[in-house]
Motif scaffolding. Sequence first.
Motif, short mmCIF file in Angstrom:
data_model
loop_
_atom_site.label_atom_id
_atom_site.label_comp_id
_atom_site.label_asym_id
_atom_site.label_seq_id
_atom_site.Cartn_x
_atom_site.Cartn_y
_atom_site.Cartn_z
N GLN A 438 0.83 -1.21 0.00
CA GLN A 438 0.00 0.00 0.00
C GLN A 438 0.86 1.26 0.00
O GLN A 438 0.58 2.22 -0.73
CB GLN A 438 -0.93 -0.01 1.22
CG GLN A 438 -1.94 -1.14 1.21
CD GLN A 438 -2.68 -1.27 2.53
OE1 GLN A 438 -2.32 -0.66 3.53
NE2 GLN A 438 -3.74 -2.09 2.53
N ARG A 439 1.92 1.24 0.80
CA ARG A 439 2.80 2.41 0.87
C ARG A 439 3.51 2.63 -0.45
O ARG A 439 3.60 3.77 -0.95
CB ARG A 439 3.81 2.20 2.00
CG ARG A 439 4.73 3.39 2.23
CD ARG A 439 5.65 3.17 3.41
NE ARG A 439 6.57 2.05 3.20
CZ ARG A 439 6.46 0.88 3.79
NH1 ARG A 439 5.46 0.63 4.59
NH2 ARG A 439 7.36 -0.07 3.56
N GLN A 441 2.53 1.67 -3.38
CA GLN A 441 1.56 2.08 -4.40
C GLN A 441 1.27 3.57 -4.31
O GLN A 441 1.15 4.26 -5.33
CB GLN A 441 0.27 1.27 -4.24
CG GLN A 441 -0.76 1.56 -5.33
CD GLN A 441 -1.94 0.61 -5.26
OE1 GLN A 441 -1.82 -0.49 -4.75
NE2 GLN A 441 -3.07 1.04 -5.78
N ASN A 442 1.15 4.08 -3.09
CA ASN A 442 0.91 5.52 -2.92
C ASN A 442 2.09 6.34 -3.45
O ASN A 442 1.90 7.40 -4.07
CB ASN A 442 0.68 5.84 -1.45
CG ASN A 442 -0.65 5.29 -0.94
OD1 ASN A 442 -1.58 5.11 -1.73
ND2 ASN A 442 -0.74 5.03 0.35
N LEU A 443 3.31 5.86 -3.19
CA LEU A 443 4.49 6.59 -3.66
C LEU A 443 4.59 6.58 -5.18
O LEU A 443 4.89 7.61 -5.81
CB LEU A 443 5.75 5.98 -3.05
CG LEU A 443 5.93 6.16 -1.53
CD1 LEU A 443 7.14 5.37 -1.04
CD2 LEU A 443 6.09 7.64 -1.18
N ALA A 445 2.09 6.06 -7.30
CA ALA A 445 0.94 6.73 -7.90
C ALA A 445 1.15 8.24 -7.99
O ALA A 445 0.54 8.91 -8.84
CB ALA A 445 -0.32 6.43 -7.10
N ALA A 446 2.02 8.77 -7.14
CA ALA A 446 2.28 10.21 -7.18
C ALA A 446 2.92 10.64 -8.49
O ALA A 446 2.86 11.82 -8.87
CB ALA A 446 3.18 10.60 -6.00
N TYR A 484 -2.63 0.98 -14.47
CA TYR A 484 -2.91 0.71 -13.06
C TYR A 484 -2.45 -0.71 -12.68
O TYR A 484 -1.91 -0.93 -11.59
CB TYR A 484 -4.40 0.86 -12.77
CG TYR A 484 -4.76 0.53 -11.34
CD1 TYR A 484 -4.41 1.38 -10.30
CD2 TYR A 484 -5.42 -0.66 -11.02
CE1 TYR A 484 -4.71 1.07 -8.98
CE2 TYR A 484 -5.72 -0.98 -9.71
CZ TYR A 484 -5.37 -0.11 -8.69
OH TYR A 484 -5.67 -0.42 -7.40
N SER A 491 4.29 -2.30 -7.31
CA SER A 491 4.15 -2.05 -5.88
C SER A 491 4.33 -3.35 -5.10
O SER A 491 5.00 -3.37 -4.06
CB SER A 491 2.78 -1.45 -5.57
OG SER A 491 2.60 -0.23 -6.24
#
Length: 529
Positions: A438-439, A441-443, A445-446, A484, A491
């Motif tokens: 999750q972490r 993926q957030n990085l 996705a930025a 995606y 990720s």
Amino acid sequence: MSEPLDLPAAPIGEEEWHTQVNPWLIAASVVLVTFMQVLDTTIIMVALPHIAGSMAASSSESTWTLTSYLVSNGIVVPMSAWLALKFGRKRLMLISTMVFVVSSMLCGLAPNLPLLIVARIFQGAGGGVMVPAAQAILLEAFPPVKRGMAMAVFGFVVVLAPIIGPTLGGWLTDTYSWRWAFYINVPVGLLSMLLMARFLEDPPWIKNRQAGKLDGPGFAFLAVWVGALQVVLDKGQDEDWFSSAFITRLSILTLIGLAAFILRELRTAEPMVDLRVFADRNFAVATLTIALVSAVLYSSAALLPQFLQSLLGYTAQLSGWAISPRGFGVLCATPLVGYLLSFMDGRKLIMFGLFLIAVSNYMLGRLSLEIGMADLVIANVVQGFGMGFIFVPVTTLSVSTLRTQQIGNATALFNLVRNVGGSIGLSVVVTFLVRAAQRRQNLLAAHLTPYDPAYQQRLLHLQSALVPLVGAPQASKLAHGVLYGLLVQQSNVLAFVDTYRWMAIAVVVCVPGALLMRKVIAGGRRQTH
């Protein structure tokens, strides 16, 4: 360093007792049954989807075939010392093996999931006695100077069986049926019973002692905290841990049950397990070491097939083959360690083994979608070699400063802590893996914004390739979906990399801890520091 000190002498007839048969015949009989029991802890892992499908159950429901086994197994393990005094160790091994064999047959014949779970509970109860009892039998049958080699054989079986379990289970499931993962125990169990009936004998401290009354409250507290803990570890990630009232209540129940169990066993005159054995420094440190090592090894073995199947498209059987080289490393290391332990400081062997496991996890921490089979084989061989260098000396040193009549109780606690450590470590690592994905993926996705030139170029390229196939409106949606999917895939890869590297760091931190144990020299003597 002070001069070596001899351990206090034991009563006549105990330390001087020797078996009437060749101890290696005893080893052959108990090692066979140990292999069968340990193998069964992992052999059905790859068969869970087939079990769920054939019994119209969900994937979550099918995991109770594992949980029920582990709970009953964990409850019975600490009772093995008391049961040995009650029935005699030879008779106990024969009874528990018979229970295991019969319940294995019932597992294979089970027509529905509830009956399979009930049969697994009895199977776990029968198997819970085998490993600590077999370990105690081996340690008592061999003189102290030869215990290193005996533990090398035992360690080889204990670490090899879980490795080949998924491979064998996958082959049996794909070739025949998941039911054969249980049927295979029947001939092995019957053969081991014949050998044990012929060669096993009880030492005088088992024959001459009478078991006290079963500590009922202690047993109840044990069942509560072990059962609740296993459910927490099994369902915690699915329920988002302590955001779930169910998991929170069970965790509180686990702590209360554990505290009550410890207080009861320390205060009662006839405890089910003697926790005072943890006052021995070697036993306490060795038990903590094996718990931490089990946490890393269980996690490493569980994560690699998941990576190979979910990201590289390996089949269950092929992913099992990918981790099987660990067995080759164990095979090479254990005879060598058994020999070295007769004249070398076992603490140094443990430190070397921890170093190798750290190196292997670092190697696995370089996973990518382009990784080849050769890279996996080398990393697993190194890890297996390290496992051999840890298990044998840790097991030997754990009882090296105890009296022989304390070994049965000590091995029960040793195996309980090893199993609990592995379960806790696996749950922690799986949670870390999910959160790391999750972490990451957030990085990542930025960077997927309309203002990122690389993203825009890739998106336009995908759209232009898809337009002739599905048309312009649909091409835009599919292109975003493809990107995606790549985001999620990368990720997950990075999450596996992070997890393996953190496990390598955790093992390195444990390396100096081996020096906390007293140095034991050949013949069962120790040096004080």
